[in-house]
Design a protein around this motif. Structure first.
Motif, PDB file in Angstrom:
ATOM      1  N   ALA A 161      47.333  28.147  31.022  1.00 20.83           N
ATOM      2  CA  ALA A 161      45.873  28.239  30.958  1.00 20.83           C
ATOM      3  C   ALA A 161      45.299  28.709  32.296  1.00 20.83           C
ATOM      4  CB  ALA A 161      45.276  26.889  30.576  1.00 20.83           C
ATOM      5  N   ASN A 162      45.856  28.201  33.396  1.00 27.38           N
ATOM      6  CA  ASN A 162      45.408  28.633  34.723  1.00 27.38           C
ATOM      7  C   ASN A 162      45.642  30.125  34.930  1.00 27.38           C
ATOM      8  OD1 ASN A 162      44.236  26.497  36.237  1.00 27.38           O
ATOM      9  ND2 ASN A 162      46.226  25.523  36.434  1.00 27.38           N
ATOM     10  N   ALA A 163      46.811  30.586  34.509  1.00 29.56           N
ATOM     11  CA  ALA A 163      47.126  32.008  34.640  1.00 29.56           C
ATOM     12  C   ALA A 163      46.174  32.853  33.807  1.00 29.56           C
ATOM     13  CB  ALA A 163      48.573  32.264  34.220  1.00 29.56           C
ATOM     14  N   ALA A 164      45.872  32.390  32.597  1.00 29.29           N
ATOM     15  CA  ALA A 164      44.953  33.123  31.721  1.00 29.29           C
ATOM     16  C   ALA A 164      43.563  33.206  32.344  1.00 29.29           C
ATOM     17  CB  ALA A 164      44.880  32.445  30.355  1.00 29.29           C
ATOM     18  N   LEU A 165      43.113  32.123  32.966  1.00 22.26           N
ATOM     19  CA  LEU A 165      41.820  32.129  33.641  1.00 22.26           C
ATOM     20  C   LEU A 165      41.819  33.083  34.831  1.00 22.26           C
ATOM     21  CD1 LEU A 165      40.716  28.366  33.679  1.00 22.26           C
ATOM     22  CD2 LEU A 165      39.535  30.278  32.578  1.00 22.26           C
ATOM     23  N   SER A 166      42.914  33.087  35.589  1.00 26.40           N
ATOM     24  CA  SER A 166      43.013  33.978  36.747  1.00 26.40           C
ATOM     25  C   SER A 166      42.974  35.439  36.321  1.00 26.40           C
ATOM     26  CB  SER A 166      44.305  33.690  37.519  1.00 26.40           C
ATOM     27  OG  SER A 166      44.298  32.394  38.073  1.00 26.40           O
ATOM     28  N   VAL A 167      43.682  35.746  35.235  1.00 32.18           N
ATOM     29  CA  VAL A 167      43.684  37.116  34.711  1.00 32.18           C
ATOM     30  C   VAL A 167      42.275  37.518  34.276  1.00 32.18           C
ATOM     31  CG1 VAL A 167      44.470  38.551  32.776  1.00 32.18           C
ATOM     32  CG2 VAL A 167      46.110  37.155  34.035  1.00 32.18           C
ATOM     33  N   SER A 168      41.597  36.615  33.587  1.00 33.19           N
ATOM     34  CA  SER A 168      40.240  36.895  33.127  1.00 33.19           C
ATOM     35  C   SER A 168      39.288  37.093  34.311  1.00 33.19           C
ATOM     36  CB  SER A 168      39.755  35.741  32.239  1.00 33.19           C
ATOM     37  OG  SER A 168      38.458  36.004  31.745  1.00 33.19           O
ATOM     38  N   LEU A 169      39.418  36.263  35.328  1.00 36.56           N
ATOM     39  CA  LEU A 169      38.567  36.386  36.514  1.00 36.56           C
ATOM     40  C   LEU A 169      38.803  37.716  37.222  1.00 36.56           C
ATOM     41  CD1 LEU A 169      36.592  35.317  38.627  1.00 36.56           C
ATOM     42  CD2 LEU A 169      38.506  34.089  39.688  1.00 36.56           C
ATOM     43  N   ASN A 170      40.055  38.085  37.384  1.00 31.90           N
ATOM     44  CA  ASN A 170      40.365  39.361  38.040  1.00 31.90           C
ATOM     45  C   ASN A 170      39.773  40.542  37.276  1.00 31.90           C
ATOM     46  OD1 ASN A 170      41.827  38.078  40.045  1.00 31.90           O
ATOM     47  ND2 ASN A 170      43.800  38.343  39.027  1.00 31.90           N
ATOM     48  N   GLU A 171      39.881  40.477  35.947  1.00 31.58           N
ATOM     49  CA  GLU A 171      39.331  41.553  35.126  1.00 31.58           C
ATOM     50  C   GLU A 171      37.804  41.568  35.191  1.00 31.58           C
ATOM     51  OE1 GLU A 171      39.772  44.931  32.827  1.00 31.58           O
ATOM     52  OE2 GLU A 171      41.351  43.694  33.714  1.00 31.58           O
ATOM     53  N   ALA A 172      37.196  40.382  35.221  1.00 37.98           N
ATOM     54  CA  ALA A 172      35.733  40.293  35.317  1.00 37.98           C
ATOM     55  C   ALA A 172      35.249  40.882  36.635  1.00 37.98           C
ATOM     56  CB  ALA A 172      35.281  38.840  35.194  1.00 37.98           C
ATOM     57  N   GLN A 173      35.959  40.614  37.712  1.00 40.28           N
ATOM     58  CA  GLN A 173      35.587  41.169  39.021  1.00 40.28           C
ATOM     59  C   GLN A 173      35.733  42.687  39.032  1.00 40.28           C
ATOM     60  OE1 GLN A 173      38.314  38.736  41.293  1.00 40.28           O
ATOM     61  NE2 GLN A 173      36.680  37.369  41.980  1.00 40.28           N
ATOM     62  N   SER A 174      36.793  43.183  38.427  1.00 41.40           N
ATOM     63  CA  SER A 174      36.994  44.632  38.342  1.00 41.40           C
ATOM     64  C   SER A 174      35.910  45.288  37.490  1.00 41.40           C
ATOM     65  CB  SER A 174      38.376  44.918  37.756  1.00 41.40           C
ATOM     66  OG  SER A 174      38.571  46.304  37.567  1.00 41.40           O
ATOM     67  N   THR A 175      35.591  44.635  36.375  1.00 40.31           N
ATOM     68  CA  THR A 175      34.555  45.160  35.485  1.00 40.31           C
ATOM     69  C   THR A 175      33.196  45.168  36.169  1.00 40.31           C
ATOM     70  OG1 THR A 175      35.723  44.439  33.497  1.00 40.31           O
ATOM     71  CG2 THR A 175      33.342  44.763  33.300  1.00 40.31           C
ATOM     72  N   SER A 176      32.905  44.092  36.887  1.00 37.79           N
ATOM     73  CA  SER A 176      31.628  43.996  37.600  1.00 37.79           C
ATOM     74  C   SER A 176      31.480  45.129  38.607  1.00 37.79           C
ATOM     75  CB  SER A 176      31.537  42.647  38.314  1.00 37.79           C
ATOM     76  OG  SER A 176      30.329  42.539  39.038  1.00 37.79           O
ATOM     77  N   ALA A 177      32.555  45.420  39.325  1.00 39.15           N
ATOM     78  CA  ALA A 177      32.525  46.497  40.309  1.00 39.15           C
ATOM     79  C   ALA A 177      32.298  47.852  39.636  1.00 39.15           C
ATOM     80  CB  ALA A 177      33.828  46.512  41.110  1.00 39.15           C
ATOM     81  N   SER A 178      32.923  48.043  38.485  1.00 40.30           N
ATOM     82  CA  SER A 178      32.782  49.315  37.762  1.00 40.30           C
ATOM     83  C   SER A 178      31.368  49.492  37.226  1.00 40.30           C
ATOM     84  CB  SER A 178      33.787  49.376  36.606  1.00 40.30           C
ATOM     85  OG  SER A 178      35.119  49.349  37.091  1.00 40.30           O
ATOM     86  N   VAL A 179      30.805  48.420  36.675  1.00 43.15           N
ATOM     87  CA  VAL A 179      29.443  48.493  36.132  1.00 43.15           C
ATOM     88  C   VAL A 179      28.432  48.669  37.254  1.00 43.15           C
ATOM     89  CG1 VAL A 179      27.663  47.259  34.816  1.00 43.15           C
ATOM     90  CG2 VAL A 179      30.051  47.133  34.092  1.00 43.15           C
ATOM     91  N   LEU A 180      28.667  48.004  38.380  1.00 39.80           N
ATOM     92  CA  LEU A 180      27.775  48.155  39.532  1.00 39.80           C
ATOM     93  C   LEU A 180      27.772  49.601  40.027  1.00 39.80           C
ATOM     94  CD1 LEU A 180      25.934  46.871  41.660  1.00 39.80           C
ATOM     95  CD2 LEU A 180      27.984  46.357  43.004  1.00 39.80           C
ATOM     96  N   LYS A 181      28.937  50.195  40.063  1.00 36.25           N
ATOM     97  CA  LYS A 181      29.030  51.604  40.464  1.00 36.25           C
ATOM     98  C   LYS A 181      28.276  52.495  39.491  1.00 36.25           C
ATOM     99  CE  LYS A 181      32.434  55.196  41.566  1.00 36.25           C
ATOM    100  NZ  LYS A 181      33.888  55.523  41.657  1.00 36.25           N
ATOM    101  N   LEU A 182      28.382  52.181  38.213  1.00 36.80           N
ATOM    102  CA  LEU A 182      27.676  52.948  37.189  1.00 36.80           C
ATOM    103  C   LEU A 182      26.166  52.811  37.343  1.00 36.80           C
ATOM    104  CD1 LEU A 182      28.031  54.670  34.578  1.00 36.80           C
ATOM    105  CD2 LEU A 182      27.986  52.523  33.291  1.00 36.80           C
ATOM    106  N   SER A 183      25.728  51.630  37.759  1.00 35.17           N
ATOM    107  CA  SER A 183      24.283  51.383  37.882  1.00 35.17           C
ATOM    108  C   SER A 183      23.640  52.215  38.984  1.00 35.17           C
ATOM    109  CB  SER A 183      24.022  49.887  38.163  1.00 35.17           C
ATOM    110  OG  SER A 183      24.433  49.544  39.473  1.00 35.17           O
ATOM    111  N   LYS A 184      24.456  52.698  39.911  1.00 37.20           N
ATOM    112  CA  LYS A 184      23.930  53.480  41.028  1.00 37.20           C
ATOM    113  C   LYS A 184      23.866  54.975  40.720  1.00 37.20           C
ATOM    114  CE  LYS A 184      25.546  50.127  44.438  1.00 37.20           C
ATOM    115  NZ  LYS A 184      26.430  49.884  45.604  1.00 37.20           N
TER     116      LYS A 184
END
Length: 209
Positions: free
Chosen positions: A83-106
């Motif tokens: 479960a911890n590993a699954a959460l870590s994977v999800s967090l890493n993907e969320a951070q990557s997604t956030s960066a991509s969407v932020l770049k798109l917003s500019k």
């Protein structure tokens, strides 16, 4: 008959020459490594089976196994570590997604409605990241014994559920007309994967009860 151990074979003191010493110690090391290989293969196989079976309870078992198998050495056969590993994977993907969407917003070629939806999505993903981080912190304090277990589990699941809701809300911002198809599909591509990973993490956490 006295059983053979690697430590006894490696104990090569008192042999007549350095060459003999090195020779027997090299043989000892080789034999020890060979003896451990079947055990290591068995552990690896058991862990792989555990991860695959556990992923069977999720909505997206293929992506579950794909992303968690690389954490096998940490997970072994521990539901909590899984479960911890699954959460870590999800967090890493969320951070990557956030960066991509932020770049798109500019970008300067977004329509007004698109710009608003992307901006809201950036906020949604920031909230999702914060909630996943909180869930990982709560998981560290999770103890199976004691009256607080259910309360701790409830807190973890609340954080992860909120993260999933924010990810879904990001996509809801793009419903209706007035959006460039490419922009919408790009954001959708980002969000679908992270929401699938978060959904899987929630299912695996639920199995701890």
């Amino acid at each position: 008959m006295e059983s053979f151990t690697c430590s006894k074979l490696v104990s090569c003191h008192g042999l007549p020459t350095i060459i003999t010493l090195l020779y027997f110690c090299t043989i000892a090391t080789t034999l020890c490594l060979a003896a451990r290989q079947p055990e290591q293969r068995m552990i690896k196989s058991n862990t792989a089976d555990f991860i695959k079976t556990s992923c069977g309870v999720t909505r997206y078992p293929d992506i579950c196994y794909e992303t968690l198998s690389s954490y096998a050495r940490t997970i072994l056969t521990s539901p909590k570590e899984l479960a911890n590993a699954a959460l870590s994977v999800s967090l890493n993907e969320a951070q990557s997604t956030s960066a991509s969407v932020l770049k798109l917003s500019k970008g300067h070629d977004l329509r007004p409605r698109e710009a608003g939806a992307v901006k809201d999505c950036v906020e949604n993903m920031r909230d999702s990241i914060d909630e996943l981080q909180q869930s990982l912190i709560a998981m560290k304090d999770l103890h199976y014994l004691g009256p607080e277990f259910e309360l701790q589990m409830s807190n973890v699941m609340t954080w992860v559920s909120a993260a999933l809701t924010n990810e879904d809300t990001c996509m809801d911002n793009f419903e209706g007309n007035g959006f460039n198809g490419e922009v919408k599909s790009t954001v959708k591509g980002y969000i679908i994967r992270v929401s699938q990973l978060t959904s899987n993490a929630l299912a695996l956490i639920n199995q701890l009860r």
